[in-house]
Design a protein around this motif. Structure first.
Motif, PDB file in Angstrom:
ATOM      1  N   TRP A  56       0.815  -1.208   0.000  1.00  0.00           N
ATOM      2  CA  TRP A  56       0.000   0.000   0.000  1.00  0.00           C
ATOM      3  C   TRP A  56       0.852   1.263   0.000  1.00  0.00           C
ATOM      4  O   TRP A  56       0.887   2.010  -0.981  1.00  0.00           O
ATOM      5  CB  TRP A  56      -0.973  -0.025   1.169  1.00  0.00           C
ATOM      6  N   LEU A  57       1.580   1.537   1.089  1.00  0.00           N
ATOM      7  CA  LEU A  57       2.232   2.840   1.226  1.00  0.00           C
ATOM      8  C   LEU A  57       3.364   3.050   0.230  1.00  0.00           C
ATOM      9  O   LEU A  57       3.448   4.113  -0.391  1.00  0.00           O
ATOM     10  CB  LEU A  57       2.747   3.028   2.656  1.00  0.00           C
ATOM     11  N   PHE A  58       4.236   2.075   0.067  1.00  0.00           N
ATOM     12  CA  PHE A  58       5.351   2.286  -0.858  1.00  0.00           C
ATOM     13  C   PHE A  58       4.830   2.539  -2.270  1.00  0.00           C
ATOM     14  O   PHE A  58       5.284   3.462  -2.961  1.00  0.00           O
ATOM     15  CB  PHE A  58       6.306   1.091  -0.857  1.00  0.00           C
ATOM     16  N   ASN A  59       3.883   1.727  -2.710  1.00  0.00           N
ATOM     17  CA  ASN A  59       3.341   1.909  -4.063  1.00  0.00           C
ATOM     18  C   ASN A  59       2.610   3.234  -4.207  1.00  0.00           C
ATOM     19  O   ASN A  59       2.697   3.902  -5.245  1.00  0.00           O
ATOM     20  CB  ASN A  59       2.387   0.762  -4.406  1.00  0.00           C
ATOM     21  N   ALA A  60       1.867   3.620  -3.162  1.00  0.00           N
ATOM     22  CA  ALA A  60       1.144   4.892  -3.213  1.00  0.00           C
ATOM     23  C   ALA A  60       2.110   6.057  -3.319  1.00  0.00           C
ATOM     24  O   ALA A  60       1.913   6.982  -4.121  1.00  0.00           O
ATOM     25  CB  ALA A  60       0.261   5.038  -1.974  1.00  0.00           C
ATOM     26  N   PHE A  61       3.176   6.035  -2.518  1.00  0.00           N
ATOM     27  CA  PHE A  61       4.177   7.096  -2.594  1.00  0.00           C
ATOM     28  C   PHE A  61       4.929   7.050  -3.932  1.00  0.00           C
ATOM     29  O   PHE A  61       5.250   8.097  -4.508  1.00  0.00           O
ATOM     30  CB  PHE A  61       5.172   6.989  -1.436  1.00  0.00           C
ATOM     31  N   PHE A  62       5.219   5.857  -4.416  1.00  0.00           N
ATOM     32  CA  PHE A  62       5.881   5.694  -5.711  1.00  0.00           C
ATOM     33  C   PHE A  62       5.084   6.417  -6.799  1.00  0.00           C
ATOM     34  O   PHE A  62       5.614   7.245  -7.550  1.00  0.00           O
ATOM     35  CB  PHE A  62       5.993   4.197  -6.029  1.00  0.00           C
ATOM     36  N   ALA A  63       3.776   6.104  -6.866  1.00  0.00           N
ATOM     37  CA  ALA A  63       2.916   6.726  -7.880  1.00  0.00           C
ATOM     38  C   ALA A  63       2.820   8.228  -7.679  1.00  0.00           C
ATOM     39  O   ALA A  63       2.900   9.011  -8.638  1.00  0.00           O
ATOM     40  CB  ALA A  63       1.526   6.095  -7.835  1.00  0.00           C
ATOM     41  N   ALA A  64       2.672   8.661  -6.420  1.00  0.00           N
ATOM     42  CA  ALA A  64       2.509  10.080  -6.123  1.00  0.00           C
ATOM     43  C   ALA A  64       3.760  10.883  -6.486  1.00  0.00           C
ATOM     44  O   ALA A  64       3.666  11.979  -7.052  1.00  0.00           O
ATOM     45  CB  ALA A  64       2.179  10.271  -4.640  1.00  0.00           C
ATOM     46  N   LEU A  65       4.932  10.345  -6.178  1.00  0.00           N
ATOM     47  CA  LEU A  65       6.176  11.082  -6.429  1.00  0.00           C
ATOM     48  C   LEU A  65       6.477  11.182  -7.922  1.00  0.00           C
ATOM     49  O   LEU A  65       6.883  12.238  -8.418  1.00  0.00           O
ATOM     50  CB  LEU A  65       7.345  10.422  -5.698  1.00  0.00           C
ATOM     51  N   VAL A  66       6.290  10.069  -8.640  1.00  0.00           N
ATOM     52  CA  VAL A  66       6.519  10.112 -10.094  1.00  0.00           C
ATOM     53  C   VAL A  66       5.535  11.075 -10.738  1.00  0.00           C
ATOM     54  O   VAL A  66       5.903  11.916 -11.568  1.00  0.00           O
ATOM     55  CB  VAL A  66       6.395   8.699 -10.705  1.00  0.00           C
ATOM     56  N   PHE A  67       4.264  10.982 -10.348  1.00  0.00           N
ATOM     57  CA  PHE A  67       3.220  11.843 -10.898  1.00  0.00           C
ATOM     58  C   PHE A  67       3.481  13.322 -10.613  1.00  0.00           C
ATOM     59  O   PHE A  67       3.240  14.191 -11.452  1.00  0.00           O
ATOM     60  CB  PHE A  67       1.876  11.425 -10.293  1.00  0.00           C
ATOM     61  N   THR A  68       3.992  13.593  -9.421  1.00  0.00           N
ATOM     62  CA  THR A  68       4.164  14.974  -8.986  1.00  0.00           C
ATOM     63  C   THR A  68       5.377  15.645  -9.592  1.00  0.00           C
ATOM     64  O   THR A  68       5.312  16.797 -10.045  1.00  0.00           O
ATOM     65  CB  THR A  68       4.280  15.030  -7.450  1.00  0.00           C
ATOM     66  N   GLY A 322      -4.387   6.700  10.631  1.00  0.00           N
ATOM     67  CA  GLY A 322      -4.936   8.034  10.893  1.00  0.00           C
ATOM     68  C   GLY A 322      -4.171   9.150  10.216  1.00  0.00           C
ATOM     69  O   GLY A 322      -4.774  10.090   9.683  1.00  0.00           O
ATOM     70  N   PHE A 323      -2.852   9.059  10.215  1.00  0.00           N
ATOM     71  CA  PHE A 323      -2.013  10.117   9.653  1.00  0.00           C
ATOM     72  C   PHE A 323      -1.704   9.889   8.173  1.00  0.00           C
ATOM     73  O   PHE A 323      -2.165  10.629   7.302  1.00  0.00           O
ATOM     74  CB  PHE A 323      -0.727  10.223  10.484  1.00  0.00           C
ATOM     75  N   VAL A 324      -0.958   8.834   7.867  1.00  0.00           N
ATOM     76  CA  VAL A 324      -0.424   8.673   6.511  1.00  0.00           C
ATOM     77  C   VAL A 324      -1.495   8.236   5.513  1.00  0.00           C
ATOM     78  O   VAL A 324      -1.655   8.854   4.450  1.00  0.00           O
ATOM     79  CB  VAL A 324       0.752   7.670   6.507  1.00  0.00           C
ATOM     80  N   SER A 325      -2.238   7.177   5.819  1.00  0.00           N
ATOM     81  CA  SER A 325      -3.218   6.661   4.855  1.00  0.00           C
ATOM     82  C   SER A 325      -4.335   7.661   4.589  1.00  0.00           C
ATOM     83  O   SER A 325      -4.752   7.852   3.443  1.00  0.00           O
ATOM     84  CB  SER A 325      -3.804   5.334   5.359  1.00  0.00           C
ATOM     85  N   THR A 326      -4.835   8.298   5.658  1.00  0.00           N
ATOM     86  CA  THR A 326      -5.904   9.284   5.487  1.00  0.00           C
ATOM     87  C   THR A 326      -5.424  10.463   4.647  1.00  0.00           C
ATOM     88  O   THR A 326      -6.142  10.961   3.770  1.00  0.00           O
ATOM     89  CB  THR A 326      -6.408   9.772   6.857  1.00  0.00           C
ATOM     90  N   PHE A 327      -4.189  10.910   4.912  1.00  0.00           N
ATOM     91  CA  PHE A 327      -3.634  11.993   4.107  1.00  0.00           C
ATOM     92  C   PHE A 327      -3.576  11.605   2.628  1.00  0.00           C
ATOM     93  O   PHE A 327      -3.950  12.395   1.748  1.00  0.00           O
ATOM     94  CB  PHE A 327      -2.227  12.364   4.592  1.00  0.00           C
ATOM     95  N   LEU A 328      -3.096  10.413   2.337  1.00  0.00           N
ATOM     96  CA  LEU A 328      -2.927   9.997   0.941  1.00  0.00           C
ATOM     97  C   LEU A 328      -4.258   9.929   0.199  1.00  0.00           C
ATOM     98  O   LEU A 328      -4.325  10.301  -0.981  1.00  0.00           O
ATOM     99  CB  LEU A 328      -2.215   8.641   0.877  1.00  0.00           C
ATOM    100  N   ILE A 329      -5.305   9.472   0.870  1.00  0.00           N
ATOM    101  CA  ILE A 329      -6.615   9.441   0.214  1.00  0.00           C
ATOM    102  C   ILE A 329      -7.032  10.858  -0.170  1.00  0.00           C
ATOM    103  O   ILE A 329      -7.484  11.112  -1.294  1.00  0.00           O
ATOM    104  CB  ILE A 329      -7.670   8.785   1.127  1.00  0.00           C
TER     105      ILE A 329
END
Length: 414
Positions: A56-68, A322-329
């Motif tokens: 979940w988190l690594f892939n989400a950050f991977f997609a977010a960073l490349v996209f950004t 509460g912190f990381v996952s909620t922020f990413l959504i």
């Protein structure tokens, strides 16, 4: 396949992993009162935690960073991404079957090596950007902490080879990894993406306060590992280091509060309502995280946090969910990677947050009642299972009601 559709698949797969993480967590809570033959709790716990961090988190950050920051180079990350999925799926299969053994260690090592590749490539690609924004400075430090955290898993292999599994050294290696993931990689990546949202939406914030926040977080991060070692009752100087690092984190929180106070009105008008709500929830969770870490700087609380497993699990879930996952959504919704306009998606978010709040309440309440001499909550395990089930069901509703948009790439690091 164009870059937009490719990143859409990465984001979708990340959410699928989050659903699996939730149902695996519920399975772990189910077997406390309904044992299932062939299900080894410890093995499935390893699978649950690795999927949470790396699926979940690594892939989400991977997609977010490349996209950004490097959307035009997304195709150069394609092979890397799918090799990472081989490692994730390998861990998902092997950990529940055998725990830490040759196959699972091979897949987890593969993921670490691929994460080095990602960190190196991303750092090189973003080196070429002009006028490097403050948000990217957070991200780059986060990646360095991610690499540093991998010392923990590598140390575990050597420790287990010497027959010291379950020893204090074994636990310290686990806490090393967790600390630099939670306080390093996850936290710095979240704040990098947060400040990028402010930057691209022209939301005013004090650059001076933001830089002080960054440097206080940086200075505190490495010595704050000492807070995870206090249960060993180390030398007095370790307690002093832990206390000073907790004070630095409180100072960092003070500057973050000043930033949020100034940016708050603009955020209300320039960000979507659901993004604002989710960011607020993540912000409160981060405040609780910092306050709990400060409390853990005191010897009595540190011992309690280690000996009472519920407190440790509750803390980890506050940060992870509460912190990381909620922020990413909220972040994915704000940048139009997903659309949560449907009633089903909004209901899913409500279920997810409600499940998180209720499960945390039960997790923290039970040991508190024990210490007060009031015994166990009636139907404690059953209640924890049912409220926890709201989280994966909520994410399932969210994904079912979400439209994965990406009709354009609205963010660029240039």
């Amino acid at each position: 396949m164009n870059n937009s559709r490719m990143i859409k698949k990465w984001v979708f797969l990340s959410f699928v992993y989050l659903i699996l993480v939730g149902f695996l967590g519920c399975l772990l809570r189910l077997i406390f009162f309904y044992p299932i033959e062939g299900v080894n709790f410890k093995y499935f716990l390893h699978g649950h935690s690795h999927l949470a961090f790396l699926g979940w988190l690594f892939n989400a950050f991977f997609a977010a960073l490349v996209f950004t920051y490097v959307p035009e180079k997304a195709k150069t990350y394609k092979i890397m991404f799918w090799l990472l999925q081989v490692a994730v799926m390998g861990m998902l299969i092997t950990f529940p079957i055998q725990g830490y053994a040759a196959a699972s260690i091979t897949f987890s090592t593969l993921h670490i090596l691929l994460s080095y590749w990602f960190a190196g490539k991303f750092l090189r690609d973003t080196n070429k950007l002009h006028n490097r924004p403050l948000s990217l400075v957070f991200i780059r430090w986060g990646l360095l902490f991610m690499v540093l955290s991998s010392i923990g898993p590598f140390a575990l292999g050597a420790i287990m080879a010497k027959g010291l599994g379950g020893s204090d050294l074994y636990q310290l290696a686990i806490y090393f990894y967790l600390h630099f993931q939670y306080d390093g990689w996850f936290s710095f990546a979240v704040f990098g993406l947060f400040f990028r949202i402010l930057e691209i939406n022209d939301i005013a914030f004090s650059n001076g306060h933001a830089r002080r926040f960054l440097w206080l977080m940086l200075i505190a991060c490495i010595p704050a590992y000492s807070l995870s070692t206090l249960w060993t009752q180390p030398h007095t100087y370790v307690y002093v280091i832990g206390f000073l690092s907790a004070i630095l984190q409180l100072m960092a929180l003070f500057y973050l509060m000043l930033i949020i106070k100034r940016a708050g009105k603009d955020m209300q008008t320039k960000l979507t309502p659901w993004t604002v709500r989710l960011f607020q929830f993540a912000y409160v969770s981060f405040i609780i995280k910092i306050l709990l870490q400060f409390a853990s700087a005191f010897p009595t609380i540190a011992d309690l946090a280690f000996t009472v497993r519920n407190f440790t699990i509750g803390y980890l879930h506050i940060v992870f969910l509460g912190f990381v996952s909620t922020f990413l959504i909220g972040w994915f919704a704000q940048v139009n990677l997903i659309s949560i306009n449907s009633k089903l998606a909004k209901s899913g978010i409500v279920f997810f947050l409600l499940g998180f709040i209720l499960s945390e309440a039960i997790i923290f309440l039970q040991p508190t009642l024990f210490m007060a001499g009031l015994g166990m909550l009636p139907f404690y395990f059953e209640g924890l299972f049912w409220v926890s089930l709201l989280m994966p069901v909520g994410v399932l509703f969210l994904v079912s009601g979400v439209r994965f948009l990406i009709t354009k790439v609205p963010i660029t690091g240039h």
